[in-house]
Write an enzyme that holds these catalytic residues in place. Structure first.
Site, short mmCIF file in Angstrom:
data_model
loop_
_atom_site.label_atom_id
_atom_site.label_comp_id
_atom_site.label_asym_id
_atom_site.label_seq_id
_atom_site.Cartn_x
_atom_site.Cartn_y
_atom_site.Cartn_z
N ASP A 171 0.92 -1.14 0.00
CA ASP A 171 0.00 0.00 0.00
C ASP A 171 0.95 1.19 0.00
OD1 ASP A 171 -1.42 2.26 0.74
OD2 ASP A 171 -2.93 1.09 1.77
N HIS A 172 1.12 1.80 -1.16
CA HIS A 172 2.25 2.75 -1.27
C HIS A 172 2.09 3.95 -0.33
CE1 HIS A 172 -0.31 5.00 -4.09
NE2 HIS A 172 0.50 6.03 -3.91
N ASP A 205 -10.55 1.39 -4.94
CA ASP A 205 -9.26 1.90 -5.39
C ASP A 205 -8.53 2.68 -4.29
OD1 ASP A 205 -7.34 2.43 -7.50
OD2 ASP A 205 -8.06 4.50 -7.50
N HIS A 229 -5.70 2.83 1.03
CA HIS A 229 -4.99 4.03 1.50
C HIS A 229 -5.72 4.75 2.64
CE1 HIS A 229 -2.83 3.10 -2.05
NE2 HIS A 229 -3.53 3.82 -2.91
C1 BG6 Z 1 -3.40 4.49 -6.47
C2 BG6 Z 1 -4.74 4.52 -7.14
O1 BG6 Z 1 -3.32 3.42 -5.57
O2 BG6 Z 1 -3.19 5.70 -5.77
C3 BG6 Z 1 -4.86 5.72 -8.06
O3 BG6 Z 1 -4.93 3.32 -7.87
C4 BG6 Z 1 -4.53 6.98 -7.33
O4 BG6 Z 1 -6.15 5.80 -8.64
C5 BG6 Z 1 -3.20 6.85 -6.61
O5 BG6 Z 1 -4.47 8.04 -8.27
C6 BG6 Z 1 -2.93 8.05 -5.73
O6 BG6 Z 1 -1.62 7.96 -5.25
P1 BG6 Z 1 -0.79 9.27 -4.93
O7 BG6 Z 1 0.49 8.75 -4.36
O8 BG6 Z 1 -0.63 9.99 -6.23
O9 BG6 Z 1 -1.61 10.04 -3.95
#
Ligand code: BG6
Length: 504
Positions: A185-186, A243, A248
């Site tokens: 989960d980045h 998503d 997140h």
């Molecule tokens: C991803 C989603 O996990 O996170 C995307 O699949 C989203 O739809 C993205 O745009 C958002 O990540 P960040 O790091 O740009 O906030």
């Protein structure tokens, strides 16, 4: 722990090596780790994909990604040459067991060259329907027998719902030990997100007020300026709930709400997060109308450019029922949080890109100042801004300088930019390094993923079972559907937004 890495050779096999994730995120992250001296002397990155490419052509492709997306900008020639010696490519059909035999041969070759047994990381940057077959083939080729030295990294989405995430856990868990599985989960790798735990548990002054007695409500808002771009095919089968919220936003909520773990051990931390998910109030079908809002964007104008509505995006169904915005009011039924609403919202094509957590404290018990001196009176708020601004601000009341007694709200700010000179690493740098050293703290454990799906299933079922009659219901460049304002306004609050400062 990180210091042991320098001496531990590693082989990273990237499935989906020619894909977007590798170009945009993984390659720039690995290159930055190399520049900062985090990678061992002996390492090799093997990309794999269906396209046939030479090692050199693969390296060129990654260089292109690094030049475009690395936080450091364009690669310098000498450093790049040193890094690119470690890049290899193998064209492969991931469904074919033979492919894996070839990986085995490459691994053996590196091991005999380096005179050691290297750690091997299998990174699955591919479509989720390929996760099972790749995991099974790795197992058939006996490439993951050594549970200490082999790891598998799985990108989201981890399952499409509770049932599919359970079967995926069962399948992957039958091949790999949980200690080998790194579910990404980045958001957890973001510097500001990691700081939530530091801020909460390294400062004694917060704990006494971090509960229902002092906190009135919490908001977690992750809004995005962009639309679905070229991901319509994936997104239309997913939507904002799957998503963003399932992973997140619920992870952010867990970090705000969790109890202090006994130590910074990966399982200790993850146990406390699962406790939060398990304490969250389950939705009954009749709650959904009052506690949730879904939205879908129309076309419109953003910064002078005309943009399509969601249903006109490429690979999106013209009558799509998929939500591009979701807002939910959660409760956590435990001693600390009983009765405190947690409002979360996320959406695409919104007025501003910002990820912000706002914690609003209860009002003063008695206002000693006359009403006219405190016109802009506001309860204390703690605002954790994750991106693009990286800051923590405490909003307090202060006397405006002057002969009269007049109050206004001022911010006490900790701003990363002003405090630290160095650039924060990208989330993927942290996560890749943690995978190499074998630290799972910032990765999702199987039970966490399932608990999050379990919580959201009643909403998913209700939304899928009932076509939204008012879609599309918010315009591009807005703050989402009006009903989302009503969701929070009914309780006497409003969504908090940080000033734009020229950023969108
Ligand atoms: C991803 C989603 O996990 O996170 C995307 O699949 C989203 O739809 C993205 O745009 C958002 O990540 P960040 O790091 O740009 O906030």
């Amino acid at each position: 722990m990180y210091s042991t890495l320098k001496s531990q050779p590693v082989i990273i096999i990237i499935f989906g090596g020619t894909g977007d994730l590798n170009s945009r995120k993984l390659a720039p992250a690995l290159y930055n780790l190399f520049l900062d001296g985090w990678l061992p002397d002996d390492f090799s990155i093997i990309g794999t994909g269906r396209t046939s490419l030479t090692d050199e052509a693969f390296a060129e492709k990654l260089l292109d990604g690094i030049n475009k997306f690395s936080r450091r900008g364009k690669a310098k020639k000498d450093k790049w040459e040193a890094f690119s010696k470690h890049l290899f490519y193998q064209a492969a059909d991931v469904k074919d067991v033979k492919t894996y035999k070839e990986f085995g041969t490459r691994i053996d070759k590196h091991n005999s060259e380096w005179k050691t047994i290297a750690d091997v990381i299998y990174y699955l940057a591919v479509a989720p329907d390929l996760f099972p077959i790749i995991a099974e083939n790795i197992s058939k080729a006996k490439l993951a027998e050594d549970t200490k030295k082999t790891r598998i990294v799985i990108e989201k989405p981890f399952g499409h719902d509770l049932e599919t995430s359970r079967s995926l856990n069962k399948l992957i868990g039958g091949i790999f030990n949980e200690c080998q599985i790194y579910r990404i989960d980045h958001y957890l790798g973001k510097e500001t997100v990691q700081n939530i735990m530091a801020f909460r548990f390294a400062n004694a002054i917060l704990e006494p007020i971090w509960n229902r007695n002092y906190i009135e409500h919490v908001q977690i808002s992750v809004t995005e300026h962009l639309g679905v771009e070229d991901r319509g095919g994936y997104y239309d089968g997913s939507g904002a709930l799957r998503d963003m919220i399932q992973n997140h936003l619920l992870q952010l909520l867990c970090l705000v709400a969790m109890e202090a773990p006994n130590s910074f051990n990966a399982d200790e931390v993850r146990n406390r997060k699962v406790d939060v998910l398990n304490a969250m109030r389950k939705f009954e079908p009749e709650d959904i109308r009052m506690s949730t809002v879904r939205g879908q964007y129309t076309g419109g104008w953003m910064e002078g450019k005309e943009v399509s509505g969601y249903r006109d995006e490429v690979k999106v169904d013209k009558e799509s029922n998929t939500e591009t915005f979701a807002a939910i009011k959660f409760f956590i039924d435990n001693w600390r949080w009983k009765g405190v609403p947690f409002y979360v919202r996320t959406g695409k094509r919104m007025h501003q890109s910002a990820s912000v957590i706002s914690i609003q404290f209860r009002d003063v018990p008695h206002l000693i100042f006359p009403a006219e001196v405190s016109e802009s009176w506001q309860q204390n708020r703690l605002i954790i801004s994750i991106q693009p601004e990286m800051s923590i601000r405490l909003q307090v009341q202060a006397k405006r300088p002057g002969l009269e007694m007049a109050l206004n709200t001022v911010d006490m700010v900790f701003d990363y930019k002003g405090t630290y000179a160095s650039q924060a690493p990208e989330a993927y740098e942290t996560l890749l390094l943690d995978t190499m050293v074998g630290d799972q703290t910032l990765f999702m454990r199987g039970d966490q993923v399932e608990a999050a799906w379990d919580l959201l299933m009643p909403i998913l079922n209700a939304w899928e079972g009932r076509q939204s009659l008012n879609f599309p219901n918010y315009s591009a460049d807005s703050w989402g559907p009006e009903l989302a304002e009503a969701l929070i306004a009914r309780d006497g609050f409003h969504w908090f937004t940080l000033p734009l400062n020229g950023k969108k």
